[in-house]
Scaffold this active site. Sequence first.
Site, PDB file in Angstrom:
ATOM      1  N   LEU A 103       0.850  -1.184   0.000  1.00 33.57           N
ATOM      2  CA  LEU A 103       0.000   0.000   0.000  1.00 33.57           C
ATOM      3  C   LEU A 103       0.889   1.240   0.000  1.00 33.57           C
ATOM      4  O   LEU A 103       2.103   1.151   0.227  1.00 33.57           O
ATOM      5  CB  LEU A 103      -0.909   0.015   1.221  1.00 33.57           C
ATOM      6  CG  LEU A 103      -1.991  -1.063   1.274  1.00 33.57           C
ATOM      7  CD1 LEU A 103      -2.805  -0.913   2.551  1.00 33.57           C
ATOM      8  CD2 LEU A 103      -2.896  -1.000   0.056  1.00 33.57           C
ATOM      9  N   ALA A 104       0.269   2.398  -0.204  1.00 33.95           N
ATOM     10  CA  ALA A 104       1.062   3.627  -0.236  1.00 33.95           C
ATOM     11  C   ALA A 104       1.873   3.801   1.043  1.00 33.95           C
ATOM     12  O   ALA A 104       3.037   4.209   0.993  1.00 33.95           O
ATOM     13  CB  ALA A 104       0.159   4.831  -0.455  1.00 33.95           C
ATOM     14  N   GLU A 105       1.265   3.477   2.199  1.00 34.27           N
ATOM     15  CA  GLU A 105       1.985   3.630   3.457  1.00 34.27           C
ATOM     16  C   GLU A 105       1.648   2.516   4.434  1.00 34.27           C
ATOM     17  O   GLU A 105       0.487   2.090   4.542  1.00 34.27           O
ATOM     18  CB  GLU A 105       1.647   4.966   4.151  1.00 34.27           C
ATOM     19  CG  GLU A 105       1.906   6.194   3.321  1.00 34.27           C
ATOM     20  CD  GLU A 105       3.375   6.514   3.142  1.00 34.27           C
ATOM     21  OE1 GLU A 105       4.216   5.910   3.846  1.00 34.27           O
ATOM     22  OE2 GLU A 105       3.665   7.371   2.297  1.00 34.27           O
ATOM     23  N   THR A 106       2.659   2.066   5.138  1.00 36.46           N
ATOM     24  CA  THR A 106       2.504   1.217   6.314  1.00 36.46           C
ATOM     25  C   THR A 106       3.114   1.969   7.488  1.00 36.46           C
ATOM     26  O   THR A 106       4.260   2.420   7.411  1.00 36.46           O
ATOM     27  CB  THR A 106       3.204  -0.140   6.127  1.00 36.46           C
ATOM     28  OG1 THR A 106       2.573  -0.848   5.045  1.00 36.46           O
ATOM     29  CG2 THR A 106       3.127  -0.975   7.391  1.00 36.46           C
ATOM     30  N   HIS A 121      -2.182  10.649   5.953  1.00 32.96           N
ATOM     31  CA  HIS A 121      -3.283   9.683   6.025  1.00 32.96           C
ATOM     32  C   HIS A 121      -2.934   8.510   6.932  1.00 32.96           C
ATOM     33  O   HIS A 121      -3.799   7.991   7.645  1.00 32.96           O
ATOM     34  CB  HIS A 121      -3.683   9.209   4.621  1.00 32.96           C
ATOM     35  CG  HIS A 121      -2.907   8.054   4.083  1.00 32.96           C
ATOM     36  ND1 HIS A 121      -1.696   8.201   3.451  1.00 32.96           N
ATOM     37  CD2 HIS A 121      -3.171   6.721   4.095  1.00 32.96           C
ATOM     38  CE1 HIS A 121      -1.251   7.006   3.082  1.00 32.96           C
ATOM     39  NE2 HIS A 121      -2.123   6.093   3.454  1.00 32.96           N
TER      40      HIS A 121
END
Length: 260
Positions: free
Chosen positions: A44-47, A73
């Site tokens: 995903l875009a961020e963890t 986010h």
Amino acid sequence: MSLEFHQIDAFTQQPFAGNPAIVYRLDSWLPEARMQAIAAEHNLAETAFVLKEGAVWHIRWFTPTCEVPLCGHATLASAFALFELHGESSARLDFICQSGALSVSRDGDRLVLDFPSLPGQAITASEAIKAALNVPVVEVLDTGKELLVVVESEQQVRDCQPNFAAVAKLPWLGMIVTALGQQHDFVSRYFAPAIGIDEDPVTGSIHCSLIPYWAERLGKQEFTAFQCSARGGELFCRLEGERVKIAGHAVLVASGRLHL
């Protein structure tokens, strides 16, 4: 060894909209390479990884390819997880990250990020920038880590199809594209192929620069904003001196365990 994680959609009240983030609450830090591998696995875009020391939470964010210094986010998602899933009872959570001190507070059913204001400096739109964007440019600002490009209309933001290879070669983490909104004060999109994200669905951190820009241009301090990616997300924004407030909703969509 197994670790609990939660997948949370931020800046939305509906599942499968906004921006998804994975959140891990750790008892001790994992090796950096292990956290990077976990982020790549989730893809995903961020963890986000959070760990409490005393009264303060430490937070780190990883894209599938690298660690980043600031993420809105995934901070919103982390606060949602701590409040709603881990039983944090305080009205405010204080975080320490690479970019300094941050906080998230409750405001009714919204969570409010308190982030630094990061205004940009106007620069000349180079041929490389124009070629990467493929949209007529009104104004360009260098925010330090990001390139902020202003275009003429919301429709141009929505229709923009940048050359990702060219964007990745520019000397910034990513490119913000923005214009006046039709139903919101302003709209935006964010492209960051150099850090493994062709387009981020909803990006809280870019509003650290968008808010002071639109505050000066529109002559007001409070805004509604919409990031018009395919998933889309609504943000409620306010400029407060050298800080910005970025509010939104979040929703849990999945929980599980990672086995190491």
